[in-house]
Write a protein that holds these residues in place. Structure first.
Motif, PDB file in Angstrom:
ATOM      1  N   GLN A  80       0.827  -1.203   0.000  1.00  0.00           N
ATOM      2  CA  GLN A  80       0.000   0.000   0.000  1.00  0.00           C
ATOM      3  C   GLN A  80       0.866   1.259   0.000  1.00  0.00           C
ATOM      4  O   GLN A  80       0.543   2.247  -0.657  1.00  0.00           O
ATOM      5  CB  GLN A  80      -0.921   0.007   1.216  1.00  0.00           C
ATOM      6  CG  GLN A  80      -2.096  -0.942   1.114  1.00  0.00           C
ATOM      7  CD  GLN A  80      -3.086  -0.762   2.249  1.00  0.00           C
ATOM      8  OE1 GLN A  80      -2.702  -0.374   3.354  1.00  0.00           O
ATOM      9  NE2 GLN A  80      -4.350  -1.050   2.001  1.00  0.00           N
ATOM     10  N   GLY A  81       1.992   1.166   0.712  1.00  0.00           N
ATOM     11  CA  GLY A  81       2.891   2.315   0.789  1.00  0.00           C
ATOM     12  C   GLY A  81       3.516   2.682  -0.542  1.00  0.00           C
ATOM     13  O   GLY A  81       3.847   3.857  -0.774  1.00  0.00           O
ATOM     14  N   ILE A  82       3.715   1.686  -1.401  1.00  0.00           N
ATOM     15  CA  ILE A  82       4.316   1.974  -2.713  1.00  0.00           C
ATOM     16  C   ILE A  82       3.252   2.174  -3.795  1.00  0.00           C
ATOM     17  O   ILE A  82       3.569   2.200  -4.983  1.00  0.00           O
ATOM     18  CB  ILE A  82       5.299   0.860  -3.131  1.00  0.00           C
ATOM     19  CG1 ILE A  82       4.583  -0.486  -3.256  1.00  0.00           C
ATOM     20  CG2 ILE A  82       6.453   0.763  -2.156  1.00  0.00           C
ATOM     21  CD1 ILE A  82       5.483  -1.607  -3.757  1.00  0.00           C
ATOM     22  N   GLY A  83       1.988   2.259  -3.361  1.00  0.00           N
ATOM     23  CA  GLY A  83       0.937   2.647  -4.274  1.00  0.00           C
ATOM     24  C   GLY A  83       0.117   1.534  -4.878  1.00  0.00           C
ATOM     25  O   GLY A  83      -0.604   1.767  -5.863  1.00  0.00           O
ATOM     26  N   PHE A  84       0.152   0.334  -4.317  1.00  0.00           N
ATOM     27  CA  PHE A  84      -0.665  -0.753  -4.850  1.00  0.00           C
ATOM     28  C   PHE A  84      -2.133  -0.475  -4.549  1.00  0.00           C
ATOM     29  O   PHE A  84      -2.508  -0.230  -3.403  1.00  0.00           O
ATOM     30  CB  PHE A  84      -0.269  -2.091  -4.220  1.00  0.00           C
ATOM     31  CG  PHE A  84       0.443  -3.014  -5.172  1.00  0.00           C
ATOM     32  CD1 PHE A  84      -0.270  -3.880  -6.000  1.00  0.00           C
ATOM     33  CD2 PHE A  84       1.831  -3.017  -5.269  1.00  0.00           C
ATOM     34  CE1 PHE A  84       0.395  -4.724  -6.872  1.00  0.00           C
ATOM     35  CE2 PHE A  84       2.498  -3.857  -6.134  1.00  0.00           C
ATOM     36  CZ  PHE A  84       1.787  -4.716  -6.947  1.00  0.00           C
ATOM     37  N   SER A  85      -2.962  -0.539  -5.582  1.00  0.00           N
ATOM     38  CA  SER A  85      -4.405  -0.373  -5.382  1.00  0.00           C
ATOM     39  C   SER A  85      -5.044  -1.733  -5.154  1.00  0.00           C
ATOM     40  O   SER A  85      -4.425  -2.773  -5.401  1.00  0.00           O
ATOM     41  CB  SER A  85      -5.034   0.269  -6.619  1.00  0.00           C
ATOM     42  OG  SER A  85      -4.915  -0.607  -7.750  1.00  0.00           O
ATOM     43  N   ALA A  86      -6.308  -1.728  -4.709  1.00  0.00           N
ATOM     44  CA  ALA A  86      -7.031  -2.985  -4.499  1.00  0.00           C
ATOM     45  C   ALA A  86      -7.170  -3.727  -5.821  1.00  0.00           C
ATOM     46  O   ALA A  86      -7.007  -4.958  -5.887  1.00  0.00           O
ATOM     47  CB  ALA A  86      -8.403  -2.699  -3.905  1.00  0.00           C
ATOM     48  N   GLU A  87      -7.400  -2.982  -6.896  1.00  0.00           N
ATOM     49  CA  GLU A  87      -7.568  -3.615  -8.200  1.00  0.00           C
ATOM     50  C   GLU A  87      -6.251  -4.238  -8.671  1.00  0.00           C
ATOM     51  O   GLU A  87      -6.225  -5.365  -9.167  1.00  0.00           O
ATOM     52  CB  GLU A  87      -8.045  -2.583  -9.228  1.00  0.00           C
ATOM     53  CG  GLU A  87      -8.312  -3.184 -10.597  1.00  0.00           C
ATOM     54  CD  GLU A  87      -8.775  -2.144 -11.594  1.00  0.00           C
ATOM     55  OE1 GLU A  87      -8.990  -2.495 -12.768  1.00  0.00           O
ATOM     56  OE2 GLU A  87      -8.924  -0.959 -11.201  1.00  0.00           O
ATOM     57  N   GLY A  88      -5.148  -3.514  -8.466  1.00  0.00           N
ATOM     58  CA  GLY A  88      -3.842  -4.048  -8.869  1.00  0.00           C
ATOM     59  C   GLY A  88      -3.479  -5.274  -8.060  1.00  0.00           C
ATOM     60  O   GLY A  88      -2.934  -6.252  -8.588  1.00  0.00           O
ATOM     61  N   ALA A  89      -3.785  -5.254  -6.736  1.00  0.00           N
ATOM     62  CA  ALA A  89      -3.510  -6.398  -5.887  1.00  0.00           C
ATOM     63  C   ALA A  89      -4.331  -7.604  -6.315  1.00  0.00           C
ATOM     64  O   ALA A  89      -3.847  -8.749  -6.306  1.00  0.00           O
ATOM     65  CB  ALA A  89      -3.797  -6.055  -4.432  1.00  0.00           C
ATOM     66  N   GLY A  90      -5.599  -7.329  -6.718  1.00  0.00           N
ATOM     67  CA  GLY A  90      -6.445  -8.434  -7.167  1.00  0.00           C
ATOM     68  C   GLY A  90      -5.909  -9.082  -8.427  1.00  0.00           C
ATOM     69  O   GLY A  90      -5.948 -10.305  -8.586  1.00  0.00           O
ATOM     70  N   THR A  91      -5.417  -8.247  -9.365  1.00  0.00           N
ATOM     71  CA  THR A  91      -4.851  -8.784 -10.603  1.00  0.00           C
ATOM     72  C   THR A  91      -3.599  -9.606 -10.313  1.00  0.00           C
ATOM     73  O   THR A  91      -3.411 -10.717 -10.853  1.00  0.00           O
ATOM     74  CB  THR A  91      -4.504  -7.635 -11.569  1.00  0.00           C
ATOM     75  OG1 THR A  91      -5.684  -6.867 -11.833  1.00  0.00           O
ATOM     76  CG2 THR A  91      -3.945  -8.178 -12.879  1.00  0.00           C
ATOM     77  N   LEU A  92      -2.721  -9.064  -9.446  1.00  0.00           N
ATOM     78  CA  LEU A  92      -1.502  -9.789  -9.073  1.00  0.00           C
ATOM     79  C   LEU A  92      -1.838 -11.099  -8.369  1.00  0.00           C
ATOM     80  O   LEU A  92      -1.220 -12.130  -8.618  1.00  0.00           O
ATOM     81  CB  LEU A  92      -0.630  -8.916  -8.172  1.00  0.00           C
ATOM     82  CG  LEU A  92       0.648  -9.575  -7.627  1.00  0.00           C
ATOM     83  CD1 LEU A  92       1.577 -10.018  -8.756  1.00  0.00           C
ATOM     84  CD2 LEU A  92       1.373  -8.610  -6.672  1.00  0.00           C
ATOM     85  N   ARG A  93      -2.876 -11.027  -7.529  1.00  0.00           N
ATOM     86  CA  ARG A  93      -3.271 -12.235  -6.791  1.00  0.00           C
ATOM     87  C   ARG A  93      -3.683 -13.344  -7.743  1.00  0.00           C
ATOM     88  O   ARG A  93      -3.323 -14.504  -7.546  1.00  0.00           O
ATOM     89  CB  ARG A  93      -4.427 -11.914  -5.850  1.00  0.00           C
ATOM     90  CG  ARG A  93      -5.047 -13.145  -5.195  1.00  0.00           C
ATOM     91  CD  ARG A  93      -6.270 -12.785  -4.368  1.00  0.00           C
ATOM     92  NE  ARG A  93      -6.928 -13.984  -3.860  1.00  0.00           N
ATOM     93  CZ  ARG A  93      -7.881 -14.658  -4.506  1.00  0.00           C
ATOM     94  NH1 ARG A  93      -8.273 -14.240  -5.719  1.00  0.00           N
ATOM     95  NH2 ARG A  93      -8.432 -15.734  -3.966  1.00  0.00           N
ATOM     96  N   SER A  94      -4.408 -13.012  -8.781  1.00  0.00           N
ATOM     97  CA  SER A  94      -4.894 -14.032  -9.705  1.00  0.00           C
ATOM     98  C   SER A  94      -3.740 -14.796 -10.348  1.00  0.00           C
ATOM     99  O   SER A  94      -3.731 -16.026 -10.376  1.00  0.00           O
ATOM    100  CB  SER A  94      -5.759 -13.370 -10.781  1.00  0.00           C
ATOM    101  OG  SER A  94      -6.227 -14.347 -11.701  1.00  0.00           O
ATOM    102  N   GLY A  95      -2.734 -14.082 -10.863  1.00  0.00           N
ATOM    103  CA  GLY A  95      -1.608 -14.754 -11.502  1.00  0.00           C
ATOM    104  C   GLY A  95      -0.733 -15.491 -10.490  1.00  0.00           C
ATOM    105  O   GLY A  95      -0.270 -16.616 -10.734  1.00  0.00           O
ATOM    106  N   LEU A  96      -0.524 -14.835  -9.335  1.00  0.00           N
ATOM    107  CA  LEU A  96       0.330 -15.433  -8.315  1.00  0.00           C
ATOM    108  C   LEU A  96      -0.311 -16.683  -7.718  1.00  0.00           C
ATOM    109  O   LEU A  96       0.380 -17.639  -7.350  1.00  0.00           O
ATOM    110  CB  LEU A  96       0.596 -14.388  -7.216  1.00  0.00           C
ATOM    111  CG  LEU A  96       1.718 -14.721  -6.237  1.00  0.00           C
ATOM    112  CD1 LEU A  96       3.044 -14.857  -6.962  1.00  0.00           C
ATOM    113  CD2 LEU A  96       1.810 -13.620  -5.168  1.00  0.00           C
ATOM    114  N   TRP A  97      -1.633 -16.671  -7.632  1.00  0.00           N
ATOM    115  CA  TRP A  97      -2.351 -17.830  -7.085  1.00  0.00           C
ATOM    116  C   TRP A  97      -2.046 -19.068  -7.920  1.00  0.00           C
ATOM    117  O   TRP A  97      -1.753 -20.137  -7.387  1.00  0.00           O
ATOM    118  CB  TRP A  97      -3.847 -17.531  -7.092  1.00  0.00           C
ATOM    119  CG  TRP A  97      -4.691 -18.502  -6.307  1.00  0.00           C
ATOM    120  CD1 TRP A  97      -5.132 -18.354  -5.025  1.00  0.00           C
ATOM    121  CD2 TRP A  97      -5.198 -19.763  -6.762  1.00  0.00           C
ATOM    122  NE1 TRP A  97      -5.878 -19.450  -4.642  1.00  0.00           N
ATOM    123  CE2 TRP A  97      -5.930 -20.345  -5.695  1.00  0.00           C
ATOM    124  CE3 TRP A  97      -5.093 -20.464  -7.952  1.00  0.00           C
ATOM    125  CZ2 TRP A  97      -6.558 -21.571  -5.787  1.00  0.00           C
ATOM    126  CZ3 TRP A  97      -5.714 -21.709  -8.052  1.00  0.00           C
ATOM    127  CH2 TRP A  97      -6.439 -22.249  -6.990  1.00  0.00           C
TER     128      TRP A  97
END
Length: 710
Positions: A228-245
């Motif tokens: 969050q401190g480096i600017g990750f949004s909820a939408e960006g985290a969700g996209t990253l989560r999908s691939g990382l999952w």
């Protein structure tokens, strides 16, 4: 206040049904690959010979569990590696149990019975514990990486001492790649698990039932704060989560699928190896079954199922490689490489549906995967490898079984062959007449009883070197004086005593060993005595541990135990104290083989000596080089002898005056080494008996005899 049922983590949130079905397809495929690999391994073990290690399973399981939970075999002599493995082991267990718990709830209790338990306080504590477990795993793995990359430990160098550069199986870089692949895949699973946890927290930060409880997943929460401190949004985290999952899940499933085919299988094989370990693996070698046509092992299928299991249990840690005296002096032997060669051979020859022709199963020779004759004959059977192995691999019995085949085929040093012939003919390794065995008694001023003709309390089994070697005869006479001085009712077998056979058996001459053992047992059983004493640890070992298999069960003690009792009882009176600065060498067959560490040291203290231990002592004692019949085999010219290596170690002790031994073969080996290693005149080698003799309060006539001998 939040509903406890909402404080949980939904596994497949925001996943399409097709994606879930695809994940389960990958999961079942991974399980199928794992099960087939497991089946192939079990099929391989079943192709080995029977092994009688199935008894007392409950006791065996308990001992195995205790060993694994305490890590007692891993922390010895390498505490840092042991502690790191503890972190990995216990962290992995917790993460595995966590995965099982999630699967149990999601796929069974909830789906079949509508019962949910993975929420609320249970879920929060579950999350906290698994975070700590993951940190432990990562910490342990990072240390193991550091250890392999930067410490440059010789025992982790897979260079083979039994091969030359250019030989087809000299290069073992594949093992190094496997080690690093294991470490990286494991650490990636753990690290991506934490990042995945963090992306979920950022993605669902607007949910109080997620974000308000984030610190129950402290590592994930910390990473989430950074994101969050480096600017990750909820939408960006969700996209990253999908691939990382998918990356994390497929990597974990691949890890599971690879278990039976890679070093990861040691999770199971090491446990089984510990469970089926023999409490006397080298002390009590197996008899040749009557139905077996030839002695020893020629083919890979001659190994028992347990020994094939041992091959797979080896983790290549190199502790046996480091402890081996033959390897330390440059001989073409590493116990680790013997095991790995046989493992490679077994995997190549026995893992397919059908076995190849017999000729392709031969484990002796110079071809790829075979074990060289020179390698087998380099072994001292000192048991240093067996004793230090953290997963209970039993190297010595395998090596001796392979030697049995070499002996049967006549593939041995001519001097060894001549010695075995002399033992067969005369009953001793010196080839002297049997009538000369008790010749040393003639110099004594008293008669020694003949235990064959009259009852005695203590029957003294003297042994070859103590009977025939001139230097050792002086020690033997001194011990006789000690016994007589103490009023011990003792006697000998005189010329009826034969070589006890300990080293004959470890050479691989099983037929001759059985002849010697049965002859000695028959003689002993015809005598009337209470117990046996011997000054020879080699005889002590085989009479104590192996003669019972041939019907000869006797109470036997090494002389150090007897003498200590006599001193404590006041039957041996010490007239003076010695102020020598000394060190003590633990004989392999008294120490490692039979745990006889304390009695010699207690006596040394009673004598008033200052005992300074060498770095390698007690169970880590360094072999003199005589064991396994090597005293009868000349060492190659230019190769350092183990005894000379030991002299160098003793020579580092400042002010050392006496190097003490308590074995006839040690006395022979180390006195020779003292002369050739440059330490003659700096300190002396003495048998403990000689130091005791120096302190004895003899009668006047006894003093005259001792003075005359000196």
């Amino acid at each position: 206040m939040s509903d406890p049922r909402e404080i949980t983590r939904v596994l497949f949130e925001n996943f399409q049904p097709q994606a879930i079905y695809l994940f389960y397809a990958f999961g079942y495929a991974a399980i199928a690959v794992f099960l087939y690999g497991t089946y192939a391994q079990i099929r391989k073990y079943r192709r080995g010979q029977p092994d009688g290690s199935w008894g007392e399973l409950l006791h065996r399981f308990g001992d195995m569990a205790k060993t694994m939970l305490t890590h007692r075999t891993l922390v010895r002599r390498d505490k840092s590696a042991g502690r790191a493995h503890k972190l990995i082991f216990f962290g992995f267990i917790m993460l595995f149990l966590g995965t099982v718990t999630i699967t149990l709830e999601y796929d069974f209790t909830a789906r079949l019975f509508g019962w949910h338990f993975w929420y609320g306080s249970f879920y929060l504590w579950f999350s906290l514990i698994l975070d700590f477990a993951g940190v432990g795993v990562i910490g342990g793995l990072l240390y193991m990486m550091y250890r392999r990359k930067w410490l440059h430990l010789p025992k982790l160098d897979y260079t083979r001492p039994d091969r030359q550069p250019g030989d087809p199986d000299y290069d073992r870089s594949g093992y190094r790649r496997e080690d690093w692949a294991f470490l990286w895949s494991f650490i990636l699973i753990a690290v991506t698990g934490f990042i995945l946890e963090a992306t979920r927290l950022v993605w669902l930060a607007d949910r109080p039932t997620v974000w308000d409880y984030r610190w129950w997943s402290p590592v994930g929460a910390l990473i989430a704060q950074v994101m969050q401190g480096i600017g990750f949004s909820a939408e960006g985290a969700g996209t990253l989560r999908s691939g990382l999952w998918w990356f994390h899940g497929l990597l974990a499933l691949t890890f599971v699928a690879c278990i039976p085919y890679t070093k990861i299988k040691h999770i199971f094989t090491a446990s089984a190896s510990l469970m089926f370990r023999d409490p006397l693996p080298a002390q009590r070698l197996p008899k040749v079954p009557e139905e077996q046509e030839s002695a020893g092992y020629k083919y890979i299928t001659d190994l028992t199922w347990k020994q094939l299991l041992h091959l797979d249990a080896c983790t290549k840690c190199g502790r046996c490689h480091e402890a081996c005296p033959a390897n330390a002096v440059g001989a073409p032997l590493s116990p680790r490489d013997v095991i790995l060669s046989l493992r490679e051979f077994a995997n190549n020859a026995m893992s397919s549906g059908t076995l190849p022709d017999k000729a392709e199963l031969d484990i002796h020779g110079k071809d790829v995967g075979q074990v060289f004759m020179e390698t087998l004959w380099s072994c001292r059977t000192c048991m240093a490898c067996v004793e230090i192995c953290p997963v209970a691999v039993e190297h010595v019995p395998i090596i001796v079984q392979m030697r049995r085949k070499l002996v049967e085929d006549g593939d041995m040093d001519p001097i060894l062959e001549k010695t075995l012939g002399a033992i067969h003919k005369t009953g001793n390794s010196f080839g002297d007449s049997k009538r000369k065995r008790p010749a040393w008694t003639k110099a004594l001023p008293f008669e020694v009883k003949d235990a064959r003709k009259e009852p005695v309390d203590l029957l003294w089994f003297v042994g070859d070197y103590a009977s025939f070697d001139p230097r050792n005869q002086k020690v033997t006479q001194a011990f006789a004086r000690l016994m007589h001085h103490a009023g011990v009712d003792f006697g000998l077998l005189f010329e009826s005593e034969m070589n006890a056979g300990n080293d004959v058996r470890r050479v691989g001459e099983e037929g001759l060993y059985e002849l010697l053992a049965t002859s000695n047992i028959g003689t002993l059983q015809s005598c009337d005595f209470k117990s046996i004493v011997t000054t020879d640890p080699h005889s002590f070992n085989t009479i104590r541990n192996e003669y019972p298999d041939f019907g000869g069960e006797f109470e036997i003690q090494h002389y150090t135990t007897v003498v200590k009792q006599l001193i404590e009882q006041g039957r041996i009176k010490l007239k003076k104290k010695l102020d020598y600065r000394v060190t003590f060498h633990d004989p392999c067959h008294l120490g490692r083989y039979n745990k006889g560490y304390d009695a010699p040291r207690d006596i040394i203290k009673m004598l008033g000596c200052e005992l300074v231990e060498m770095g390698r002592n007690r169970d880590n004692s360094f072999c003199c080089g005589a064991g396994g019949g090597r005293i009868w085999i000349p060492d190659p010219v230019g190769l350092e002898k183990p005894s000379a290596n030991r002299m160098k170690e003793a020579g580092t002790i400042e002010g050392l005056q006496v190097f003490i031994v308590s074995c006839p073969k040690d006395l022979t080996m180390f006195e020779d080494a003292l002369k050739t290693s440059g330490f003659e005149g700096k300190f002396v080698v003495r048998e403990l008996i000689e130091l005791i003799d120096e302190c004895i309060e003899y009668e006047e006539w006894e003093d005259e005899v001792v003075a005359a001998e000196i």
